[in-house]
Each structure stands twice: as C-alpha cells, then as structure tokens.
Design an enzyme around this catalytic site. Structure first.
Site, mmCIF file in Angstrom:
data_model
loop_
_atom_site.group_PDB
_atom_site.id
_atom_site.type_symbol
_atom_site.label_atom_id
_atom_site.label_comp_id
_atom_site.label_asym_id
_atom_site.label_seq_id
_atom_site.Cartn_x
_atom_site.Cartn_y
_atom_site.Cartn_z
ATOM 1 N N CYS A 4 0.841 -1.194 0.000
ATOM 2 C CA CYS A 4 0.000 0.000 0.000
ATOM 3 C C CYS A 4 0.882 1.252 0.000
ATOM 4 O O CYS A 4 1.747 1.410 0.867
ATOM 5 C CB CYS A 4 -0.915 -0.018 1.212
ATOM 6 S SG CYS A 4 -1.792 1.542 1.446
ATOM 7 N N ASP A 30 0.057 16.643 -0.201
ATOM 8 C CA ASP A 30 -0.272 15.930 -1.432
ATOM 9 C C ASP A 30 0.772 16.261 -2.508
ATOM 10 O O ASP A 30 1.194 17.402 -2.654
ATOM 11 C CB ASP A 30 -1.675 16.343 -1.922
ATOM 12 C CG ASP A 30 -2.230 15.380 -2.953
ATOM 13 O OD1 ASP A 30 -3.193 14.661 -2.644
ATOM 14 O OD2 ASP A 30 -1.678 15.345 -4.090
ATOM 15 N N ASN A 86 -12.574 10.614 -0.722
ATOM 16 C CA ASN A 86 -13.146 9.871 -1.837
ATOM 17 C C ASN A 86 -13.252 8.394 -1.478
ATOM 18 O O ASN A 86 -12.294 7.810 -0.966
ATOM 19 C CB ASN A 86 -12.275 10.050 -3.083
ATOM 20 C CG ASN A 86 -12.272 11.484 -3.582
ATOM 21 O OD1 ASN A 86 -13.313 12.122 -3.635
ATOM 22 N ND2 ASN A 86 -11.095 12.000 -3.926
ATOM 23 N N HIS A 97 -6.217 3.557 0.610
ATOM 24 C CA HIS A 97 -5.949 3.664 2.056
ATOM 25 C C HIS A 97 -6.689 4.925 2.487
ATOM 26 O O HIS A 97 -6.443 6.005 1.943
ATOM 27 C CB HIS A 97 -4.435 3.778 2.307
ATOM 28 C CG HIS A 97 -4.042 3.881 3.762
ATOM 29 N ND1 HIS A 97 -3.086 3.049 4.338
ATOM 30 C CD2 HIS A 97 -4.448 4.706 4.748
ATOM 31 C CE1 HIS A 97 -2.927 3.370 5.612
ATOM 32 N NE2 HIS A 97 -3.750 4.386 5.894
ATOM 33 N N HIS A 99 -8.083 8.241 3.455
ATOM 34 C CA HIS A 99 -7.408 9.525 3.618
ATOM 35 C C HIS A 99 -8.405 10.657 3.515
ATOM 36 O O HIS A 99 -9.407 10.557 2.804
ATOM 37 C CB HIS A 99 -6.269 9.713 2.605
ATOM 38 C CG HIS A 99 -6.653 9.469 1.178
ATOM 39 N ND1 HIS A 99 -6.814 8.206 0.652
ATOM 40 C CD2 HIS A 99 -6.921 10.329 0.165
ATOM 41 C CE1 HIS A 99 -7.150 8.303 -0.629
ATOM 42 N NE2 HIS A 99 -7.226 9.584 -0.953
ATOM 43 N N HIS A 101 -8.545 14.564 2.465
ATOM 44 C CA HIS A 101 -7.889 15.719 1.856
ATOM 45 C C HIS A 101 -8.286 16.962 2.648
ATOM 46 O O HIS A 101 -9.476 17.183 2.900
ATOM 47 C CB HIS A 101 -8.372 15.928 0.420
ATOM 48 C CG HIS A 101 -8.077 14.811 -0.537
ATOM 49 N ND1 HIS A 101 -7.054 14.874 -1.455
ATOM 50 C CD2 HIS A 101 -8.677 13.613 -0.738
ATOM 51 C CE1 HIS A 101 -7.046 13.769 -2.183
ATOM 52 N NE2 HIS A 101 -8.026 12.982 -1.771
HETATM 53 P P1 5GP Z 1 -7.650 10.058 -4.057
HETATM 54 O O1 5GP Z 1 -7.702 10.294 -5.533
HETATM 55 O O2 5GP Z 1 -7.457 8.590 -3.741
HETATM 56 O O3 5GP Z 1 -8.757 10.679 -3.284
HETATM 57 O O4 5GP Z 1 -6.354 10.839 -3.538
HETATM 58 C C1 5GP Z 1 -5.067 10.327 -3.613
HETATM 59 C C2 5GP Z 1 -4.136 11.499 -3.516
HETATM 60 O O5 5GP Z 1 -2.843 11.002 -3.272
HETATM 61 C C3 5GP Z 1 -4.048 12.335 -4.805
HETATM 62 O O6 5GP Z 1 -4.444 13.678 -4.528
HETATM 63 C C4 5GP Z 1 -2.586 12.240 -5.199
HETATM 64 O O7 5GP Z 1 -2.064 13.446 -5.706
HETATM 65 C C5 5GP Z 1 -1.913 11.820 -3.910
HETATM 66 N N1 5GP Z 1 -0.714 11.010 -4.104
HETATM 67 C C6 5GP Z 1 -0.573 9.951 -4.949
HETATM 68 N N2 5GP Z 1 0.654 9.441 -4.837
HETATM 69 C C7 5GP Z 1 1.311 10.202 -3.916
HETATM 70 C C8 5GP Z 1 2.639 10.157 -3.375
HETATM 71 O O8 5GP Z 1 3.470 9.313 -3.732
HETATM 72 N N3 5GP Z 1 2.955 11.092 -2.438
HETATM 73 C C9 5GP Z 1 2.060 12.046 -2.037
HETATM 74 N N4 5GP Z 1 2.496 12.926 -1.120
HETATM 75 N N5 5GP Z 1 0.804 12.111 -2.504
HETATM 76 C C10 5GP Z 1 0.442 11.195 -3.442
HETATM 77 ZN ZN ZN Z 2 -2.371 1.273 3.600
#
Ligand code: 5GP
Ligand code: ZN
Length: 113
Positions: A4, A30, A86, A97, A99, A101
C-alpha cells in the site's frame, strides 16, 4: 499492507513532506496539490476507505478528525478549508488507504463536485 502506497509513506519507506504525526495518524502534503494548502490525513492502521471504517477502533477514527483540525491550525486556515474523502470508483478514489484531503488557502468553488 506491504504494497500500500500510503502505508509505505507512513512508515517512511517512501519520502513525504510530513505536516503532523501522532500514534494514530500521519499527515503529509499531497504530491499534486489542488490548492495552496493540500494535506492528506491518514490513519496508521490500514483500511481502504470510509466504507471499511468499522474495522478501525473509535479512537483511530476520532484521531483522524482531530488531526484535520490540528493541521488546519498548523497551516493557518482560519478563513476555512474543505475536507474530502473519496470512497470507491464513483468518487475516483485512486489510493485505497483511507485519507482525508484538507484543501485551503484559496476560495473553494461553491459546487461540491
Ligand atoms: P484520491 O484520488 O485517492 O482521493 O487521492 C489520492 C491522492 O494522493 C491524490 O491527490 C494524489 O495526488 C496523492 N498522491 C498519490 N501518490 C502520492 C505520493 O506518492 N505522495 C504524495 N504525497 N501524494 C500522493
Ligand atoms: Zn495502507
């Protein structure tokens, strides 16, 4: 969860810009910010999303929201901020995982989506 991404970030196996951490949560910037402040808060215990949040203990869940408030304070978001989590494909969740924002530092759109 060995593979993960966010578990690996939380353990320090992948570098990240840490904003806040305690025994229960980790918060980091992010990599692709959508606002001047864009921080992700994750529980240290792996669950995929809010849809699996019953697998966490109440303390882990509460600590996520308390960390949101702490990060908002650390990042000087007194004028407000948006919190987004999300869940699943229709929400375009890309990292499975849980999270939260935290988006701030600019006026958000009036529409949620
Ligand atoms: P989701 O789309 O699942 O709601 O959000 C995932 C977030 O993780 C995205 O905003 C993306 O930019 C961020 N993200 C993806 N990979 C990485 C990473 O390797 N490091 C960091 N700091 N953020 C990441
Ligand atoms: Zn995880």
């Amino acid at each position: 969860m060995e593979n993960c991404l966010f578990c690996r970030i939380m353990k320090g196996e992948i570098p990240s810009a840490k904003v806040y951490e305690n025994d229960y949560v980790y918060a980091f910037r992010d990599i692709n910010p959508q606002a001047p402040v864009h921080v992700l808060v994750i529980p240290k215990k792996h669950v995929s999303s809010i849809s699996e949040i019953d697998a966490l203990e109440d303390k882990d869940i509460a600590q996520c929201l308390l960390a949101v408030r702490t990060v908002a304070s650390l990042e000087n978001l007194a004028d407000g901020y948006r919190v987004v989590s999300n869940c699943g494909p229709d929400a375009c969740q890309s990292v499975p995982h849980l999270h939260f924002h935290i988006l701030g530092g600019r006026k958000m759109g009036e529409q949620m989506a």
